[in-house]
Design an enzyme around this catalytic site. Structure first.
Site, mmCIF file in Angstrom:
data_model
loop_
_atom_site.group_PDB
_atom_site.id
_atom_site.type_symbol
_atom_site.label_atom_id
_atom_site.label_comp_id
_atom_site.label_asym_id
_atom_site.label_seq_id
_atom_site.Cartn_x
_atom_site.Cartn_y
_atom_site.Cartn_z
ATOM 1 N N ASP A 48 0.806 -1.224 0.000
ATOM 2 C CA ASP A 48 0.000 0.000 0.000
ATOM 3 C C ASP A 48 0.840 1.274 0.000
ATOM 4 O O ASP A 48 2.060 1.230 0.217
ATOM 5 C CB ASP A 48 -0.963 0.001 1.205
ATOM 6 C CG ASP A 48 -0.334 -0.565 2.473
ATOM 7 O OD1 ASP A 48 0.912 -0.549 2.584
ATOM 8 O OD2 ASP A 48 -1.060 -1.039 3.349
ATOM 9 N N GLU A 60 -9.796 -2.107 5.373
ATOM 10 C CA GLU A 60 -10.443 -1.866 6.661
ATOM 11 C C GLU A 60 -11.655 -2.788 6.836
ATOM 12 O O GLU A 60 -12.152 -3.362 5.851
ATOM 13 C CB GLU A 60 -10.892 -0.396 6.730
ATOM 14 C CG GLU A 60 -9.759 0.623 6.585
ATOM 15 C CD GLU A 60 -8.866 0.751 7.819
ATOM 16 O OE1 GLU A 60 -8.805 -0.194 8.639
ATOM 17 O OE2 GLU A 60 -8.213 1.810 7.956
ATOM 18 N N HIS A 85 -7.386 -5.019 10.157
ATOM 19 C CA HIS A 85 -7.075 -4.760 8.752
ATOM 20 C C HIS A 85 -5.781 -5.456 8.339
ATOM 21 O O HIS A 85 -4.876 -5.658 9.148
ATOM 22 C CB HIS A 85 -7.061 -3.248 8.422
ATOM 23 C CG HIS A 85 -5.899 -2.464 8.925
ATOM 24 N ND1 HIS A 85 -6.011 -1.163 9.381
ATOM 25 C CD2 HIS A 85 -4.576 -2.743 9.026
ATOM 26 C CE1 HIS A 85 -4.830 -0.706 9.724
ATOM 27 N NE2 HIS A 85 -3.937 -1.644 9.516
ATOM 28 N N ASN A 112 -7.624 -3.269 14.360
ATOM 29 C CA ASN A 112 -9.031 -3.501 13.979
ATOM 30 C C ASN A 112 -9.172 -4.653 12.980
ATOM 31 O O ASN A 112 -10.230 -4.850 12.406
ATOM 32 C CB ASN A 112 -9.642 -2.223 13.393
ATOM 33 C CG ASN A 112 -8.970 -1.794 12.093
ATOM 34 O OD1 ASN A 112 -8.017 -2.415 11.641
ATOM 35 N ND2 ASN A 112 -9.473 -0.731 11.502
HETATM 36 C C1 F6R Z 1 1.423 -1.566 6.155
HETATM 37 C C2 F6R Z 1 0.144 -2.252 6.286
HETATM 38 C C3 F6R Z 1 -0.650 -2.258 7.548
HETATM 39 C C4 F6R Z 1 0.196 -2.596 8.790
HETATM 40 C C5 F6R Z 1 -0.674 -2.578 10.047
HETATM 41 C C6 F6R Z 1 0.145 -2.832 11.303
HETATM 42 O O1 F6R Z 1 1.936 -1.716 4.862
HETATM 43 O O2 F6R Z 1 -0.283 -2.790 5.320
HETATM 44 O O3 F6R Z 1 -1.691 -3.190 7.431
HETATM 45 O O4 F6R Z 1 0.776 -3.847 8.622
HETATM 46 O O5 F6R Z 1 -1.326 -1.346 10.158
HETATM 47 O O6 F6R Z 1 1.036 -1.790 11.487
HETATM 48 P P1 F6R Z 1 2.190 -1.844 12.579
HETATM 49 O O7 F6R Z 1 3.132 -2.902 12.156
HETATM 50 O O8 F6R Z 1 2.828 -0.477 12.552
HETATM 51 O O9 F6R Z 1 1.515 -2.155 13.871
#
Ligand code: F6R
Length: 242
Positions: free
Chosen positions: A67, A143, A138, A136
């Site tokens: 992303d 989401e 995702h 959450n």
């Molecule tokens: C990032 C991504 C997100 C993160 C998720 C956890 O490329 O796709 O889904 O993996 O938000 O983020 P952290 O590792 O910072 O807790």
């Protein structure tokens, strides 16, 4: 779905790096799917060290990131393009033209999403996809409520995600509200998936991912249906599992 419980963040990162290196060394033209965020930083550091010690080469490796924020240029310090360069790409022997992230500054975002999908298809398939987990549920920026049949698309970040990611920005108001994200179906087409989670704040989400029902309200739950998905969790993240 395979669950591997490890002691702490260091062990999670070490084990994940061993699996990535193994995949690279046993695949002719490896394609990796990569994530940003705090969770994979230790993994990337281990890969840098292994590359420096000649245990792995990235010369034949192609990467696709999950992303990118819409509105941030690739040289913006808060963009995922910048993050990947700083945390991994500029330290290893990878061909920069083999690294791919969506362009958050594209004038036609829909076209950019389509082009990204096409590029992945043209390359073949992702041999190993690394994922983090949102509190959450995702995965990438899909989401809760995102269709399981979604492909790469523009998405609006929910308040919880903006709050969680505000730690990387000077002010919460600076966090972009939209992103380009690979879809759930696109992610599920990967040959193998490794999801990493560390820390107490991920414990509830890990419990729901592993023990909850498979539902679009909790996107990561779809991994229960993937034939080769592994979850590597540290003690804290695993603390609520039965
Ligand atoms: C990032 C991504 C997100 C993160 C998720 C956890 O490329 O796709 O889904 O993996 O938000 O983020 P952290 O590792 O910072 O807790």
């Amino acid at each position: 779905m395979k669950i591997i419980k490890v002691k702490d963040y260091q062990e999670m990162s070490r084990l994940a790096s061993e699996q990535v290196i193994d995949k690279i060394n046993n695949t002719e033209k490896p394609v990796l799917g990569l994530a940003t965020g705090s969770t994979p930083e230790g993994l990337y550091q281990n890969l840098i060290d292994a590359n420096k010690n000649n245990l792995v080469s990235f010369k034949n490796v192609t990467t696709f990131n999950l992303d990118e924020y819409i509105g941030l240029a690739s040289d913006d310090p808060n963009s995922y393009n910048y993050f990947m360069n700083e945390k991994l790409f500029k330290h290893i022997d990878i061909e920069p033209s083999n690294t791919h992230l969506p362009n958050g500054k594209a004038t036609d975002i829909e076209q950019e999403c389509q082009d990204y999908e096409d590029l992945i298809k043209k390359t073949g398939k992702v041999n190993l996809q690394i994922l983090g987990l949102g509190v959450n549920g995702h995965i990438a920026f899909n989401e809760p409520g995102t269709s399981f049949s979604s492909r790469t698309q523009k998405t609006e970040l929910v308040e919880e995600t903006i709050e969680a990611n505000a730690r990387f920005f000077d002010r919460k108001e600076d966090v972009p509200t939209h992103a380009i994200t690979m879809g759930i179906e696109s992610i599920m087409e990967s040959e193998e998936i490794i999801l990493l989670a560390s820390g107490k704040n991920k414990a509830k989400a890990i419990k729901q991912l592993v023990e909850g029902e498979v539902t679009e309200d909790f996107p990561a739950s779809i991994l229960q249906k993937h034939p080769h998905a592994t979850i590597i969790v540290d003690q804290d993240a695993a603390s609520l599992l039965e």
